[in-house]
Each structure stands twice: as structure tokens, then as C-alpha cells.
Design a protein around this motif. Structure first.
Motif, PDB file in Angstrom:
ATOM      1  N   GLU A 110       0.731  -1.242  -0.302  1.00 55.99           N
ATOM      2  CA  GLU A 110       0.071   0.075  -0.212  1.00 55.99           C
ATOM      3  C   GLU A 110       1.007   1.243  -0.037  1.00 55.99           C
ATOM      4  N   VAL A 111       2.282   1.034   0.732  1.00 56.25           N
ATOM      5  CA  VAL A 111       2.519   2.440   0.996  1.00 56.25           C
ATOM      6  C   VAL A 111       3.411   2.446  -0.093  1.00 56.25           C
ATOM      7  N   LEU A 112       4.090   1.891  -1.366  1.00 59.67           N
ATOM      8  CA  LEU A 112       4.296   1.608  -2.293  1.00 59.67           C
ATOM      9  C   LEU A 112       3.498   2.433  -2.812  1.00 59.67           C
ATOM     10  N   THR A 113       2.183   1.603  -3.781  1.00 57.25           N
ATOM     11  CA  THR A 113       1.535   1.660  -4.733  1.00 57.25           C
ATOM     12  C   THR A 113       0.931   3.859  -4.353  1.00 57.25           C
ATOM     13  N   GLU A 114       1.008   3.556  -3.030  1.00 56.03           N
ATOM     14  CA  GLU A 114       0.764   5.292  -3.311  1.00 56.03           C
ATOM     15  C   GLU A 114       1.891   6.023  -3.018  1.00 56.03           C
ATOM     16  N   ARG A 115       3.237   5.858  -3.675  1.00 50.61           N
ATOM     17  CA  ARG A 115       4.180   6.527  -3.528  1.00 50.61           C
ATOM     18  C   ARG A 115       4.302   6.837  -4.920  1.00 50.61           C
ATOM     19  N   LEU A 116       4.026   5.336  -5.266  1.00 50.09           N
ATOM     20  CA  LEU A 116       4.178   5.725  -6.899  1.00 50.09           C
ATOM     21  C   LEU A 116       2.995   6.292  -7.399  1.00 50.09           C
ATOM     22  N   ALA A 117       1.744   6.178  -7.151  1.00 53.56           N
ATOM     23  CA  ALA A 117       0.787   7.204  -7.379  1.00 53.56           C
ATOM     24  C   ALA A 117       1.211   8.698  -7.535  1.00 53.56           C
ATOM     25  N   GLU A 118       1.746   8.725  -6.643  1.00 54.37           N
ATOM     26  CA  GLU A 118       2.485  10.398  -6.323  1.00 54.37           C
ATOM     27  C   GLU A 118       3.331  10.476  -7.420  1.00 54.37           C
ATOM     28  N   ALA A 119       4.204   9.614  -8.096  1.00 58.69           N
ATOM     29  CA  ALA A 119       5.445   9.760  -8.885  1.00 58.69           C
ATOM     30  C   ALA A 119       4.285   9.615 -10.396  1.00 58.69           C
ATOM     31  N   GLY A 120       3.534   9.812 -10.492  1.00 54.66           N
ATOM     32  CA  GLY A 120       2.398   9.470 -11.838  1.00 54.66           C
ATOM     33  C   GLY A 120       2.547   8.772 -12.071  1.00 54.66           C
ATOM     34  N   VAL A 121       3.033   7.390 -11.923  1.00 55.01           N
ATOM     35  CA  VAL A 121       2.507   6.032 -11.985  1.00 55.01           C
ATOM     36  C   VAL A 121       1.120   5.489 -11.807  1.00 55.01           C
TER      37      VAL A 121
END
Length: 392
Positions: A110-121
Motif C-alpha cells: 500500500e505504501v509503495l503504491t501510494e508513493r508510485l501514484a504520487e510519481a504519476g504511475v
């Protein structure tokens, strides 16, 4: 919807794939991340993120938010029923993360997915890879009739990796190395401290007892023929047979449980042309010591940084260096996990000597520190990502 082209296609959105995509995205690389599951898994095997892995996750902005959601374990105890044979403290580790972080793999994702979404992916689902064809300016990945052309393909799709299979990379290990495990998250009444994890050494095999946030406890045990979904009575028997004897744990609730089987295997190579492997696609082994997901995350950051360098103009031989770094680490970690398992399952005739040795270790601080460094992964500093930075 899948793009027609991408610089890097990452297949598999577990911790390894998410971390690889995040590393690439933060370097400005065009990356596409796909997974065959319709939704992320809500149950998961891994329950610990070690200190070195947290250092690596700090590099991609995911360390702090993960620490905020986990439980800090100050020590790791090796026990024989009620006796503590050796305690390995983490408070003197040469890092600002002087603990093991107890946190469910689903939370890590979940944490990695959230950070990835912030990076636009975002993760594209559900897409099942059915073919890989090399040629021209890259590789064409087939997803049941829909194709994506990628300059590089990262296989982060787990033990039964389709990427590895389609690339023709062998995945081998010692004969007879299969082990069966029970895995469960439970609520228990226990006399064990909640600020540290324990491994019980028992004739039937090791039992790991690890606290998690919200009062949960993760149990992992090697067993010969486990049921598909171990129930409270089954788990209670395991605790009675392997755990504390005088004040045994009492299982109050089973939140989820499962079984799985693993062979010790390592891929023949981590690179085949434009195809690269990371995580369980490249190595699987016993969960003893909680090393598997941690090694996969470190693979991912190393590979993501190396690929970003190559796309920025560094020679492609840097990717051969990645493969040459990570594969020996995979063998070393697999061997370490095997040694822990053999230690736990020593025959009765050997146990007195084993226990005496462990008690000796308990009064030798330098030895305990070396064990702490090994468990935490900090011993990888000179053989992993630091080696990549130094060009060695």
C-alpha cells in the motif's frame, strides 16, 4: 489501458515490482507496471522489513511512511520452549533504523503504491503476459492479443514467473529442497514481549512468533503436511508443541491462515538480453530470518537505478554488472536461511551441543553484533547497492 510503447515494462506489482517502478519513475523514466491480479492481495507472507531495506527504501521516499505504519522490534530471540538461548539486539546497528520493522506485506505494498501514484504511475490490471518477442528496437510483450513494445522488461512476477519462463532462464536448486509452511495472523494471549520477535527451535521444525501492529501476531512454522487453511485448533497445537511450555499462548482469533511450499531455487541468470529479473522471479528460499522480500526490494532499487543510468547513456554492460551483483547475494541469502532451518531442526542427539553453543554466543557481544548485522541485511552494504555506486 496498456500503452503501445514504454521504456521499461515491469511485470508483477508485488513489493519488488512496485519498488522497481517507483525507482524508475523518480528518475524520470517512462515505466509501465502491470499485474495479472484484478486487485492487490490483502493477505501476504512477509512480515518484516529489515534495517538495510529501510535504508534502501529511504532512497526512493518510501522508508519514512512505511516506518510510520509498522511496529519496531528491538530484538530477535532464539528460544527452546521456555529457555531463551540467545537474544540478538538491534539497538547498536550502524544505522538510524536500529530495529526490525514488523509490518504486513500488504501494508508495504500500500505504501509503495501510494508513493508510485504520487510519481504519476499506477498499476495496470488485470493483464496476463502470454508472450515475449525480441527484435528491432525492443521487446514486444503480448497480453492476450494486446501488445506493448518495451526497450526493457523486468520480471518481478514471483516464484512462478512467466517472464522468466518465456525468456528461457532456468530456475534450479538442490534436489529434495522443498519445504512446507503454515502461515497465520492471529490474536493470542501470550507471555512473550511485544517488542521483539522470537524463533522457537523444535523437533518438528522452527516456529516464528512475530508481533504486528494492532495486537496481531504472525506465526510461521515448517510442517510436513499442513491443511489448506489451518484453524485455531491446529495453530494451538503448534504453539503447545513448539512454543512456551509453562505459560503457553492461547489462540483467541485466527485472522487469516494459509499454507505454502517452497523449493530453494535461484535463476541461472538475472539478465537475458532485454529481460531482467528481480525478487522471487530470481530467487526463492526458506522464510527463516525474513530475508526474501527484503532481498527483492533491494534487487528492485539496484535494478531501477541501473536501468535509469543505462537509459541516460551509461553502457548496457552495467546491466550485466547488476546480474553479477545480485545472483551471488541470492545464493548467500538462500544458504543463510537454510542454515537457520537446519539449526532449528537439529536431531535430539545434537541439541545439547547446539544449545550450549547458542548460550555461549549469548555472552559474546561481538558475535551477537555480527548476527544482528546479518539479519538486518547491513552486511550487504559492500556487496549490493554501495558496490553499484562505487562502480566495483
Amino acid at each position: 489501458m496498456l500503452p503501445e510503447r514504454t521504456d521499461v515494462l515491469v511485470v508483477g506489482a508485488g513489493p519488488t515490482g512496485l519498488t522497481a517502478a517507483l525507482t524508475l519513475a523518480r528518475r524520470g523514466v517512462e515505466v509501465t507496471l502491470v499485474d495479472q491480479r484484478e486487485t492487490p492481495a490483502v493477505t501476504s507472507r512477509a512480515a518484516v522489513v529489515h534495517a538495510y531495506t529501510l535504508e534502501v527504501l529511504d532512497q526512493v521516499g518510501a522508508g519514512a511512511p512505511l516506518v510510520a505504519r509498522g511496529l519496531r522490534s528491538a530484538r530477535f530471540a532464539v528460544r527452546d520452549r521456555d529457555r531463551t538461548l540467545v537474544t540478538v539486539p538491534f539497538d547498536r546497528l550502524p544505522t538510524r533504523h536500529r530495529y526490525a520493522l514488523m509490518v504486513s506485506q500488504s501494508v508495504t505494498e500500500e505504501v509503495l503504491t501510494e508513493r508510485l501514484a504520487e510519481a504519476g504511475v499506477r498499476v495496470l490490471r488485470p493483464y496476463r503476459l502470454t508472450g515475449l518477442h525480441h527484435g528491432g528496437d525492443g521487446t514486444v510483450a503480448d497480453f492476450g492479443g494486446t501488445t506493448v513494445r518495451a526497450r526493457w522488461v523486468v520480471g518481478a512476477d514471483g516464484i512462478n514467473s512467466t517472464v522468466r519462463e518465456l525468456a528461457g532462464i532456468p530456475f534450479t536448486g538442490p534436489a529434495g529442497s522443498e519445504e512446507s509452511f503454515v502461515l497465520a495472523d492471529v490474536r493470542v494471549d501470550s507471555a512473550l514481549p511485544r517488542d521483539g520477535a522470537s524463533i522457537f527451535l523444535a523437533r518438528g521444525g522452527p516456529l516464528v512468533w512475530a508481533p504486528l501492529p494492532d495486537g496481531r501476531v504472525r506465526l510461521v512454522a515448517t510442517v510436513t503436511d499442513p491443511p489448506a487453511e489451518p484453524n485455531a485448533a491446529y495453530l494451538q497445537r503448534l504453539l503447545d508443541e513448539r512454543g512456551l511450555r509453562q505459560r503457553p499462548d492461547q489462540v483467541r482469533e485466527v485472522l487469516w491462515s494459509s499454507r505454502f511450499r517452497l523449493h530453494r531455487r535461484v535463476a541461472g541468470t538475472f539478465r537475458a538480453g532485454p529481460v531482467l529479473l528481480a525478487g522471487d522471479a530470481g530467487h526463492v528460499h526458506s522464510p527463516a530470518g525474513g530475508q526474501g522480500m527484503n532481498l527483492g526490494i533491494c534487487d528492485a532499487v539496484d535494478l531501477g537505478q541501473t536501468l535509469a543510468d543505462v537509459l541516460a547513456g551509461s553502457p548496457e554492460t552495467r546491466l550485466d554488472e547488476y546480474a553479477a551483483r545480485r545472483r551471488p547475494l541470492a545464493h548467500e541469502v538462500a544458504g543463510f536461511a537454510d542454515r537457520l532451518t537446519r539449526l532449528a531442526t537439529a536431531p535430539p542427539s545434537v541439541r545439547p551441543a547446539r544449545d550450549a553453543l547458542l548460550r555461549l554466543v549469548s555472552v559474546l557481544p561481538p558475535v551477537r553484533q555480527r548476527i544482528a548485522l546479518r539479519l538486518s541485511g547491513l552486511n550487504q552494504r559492500r556487496s549490493g547497492l554501495d558496490q553499484r555506486r562505487s562502480g566495483g
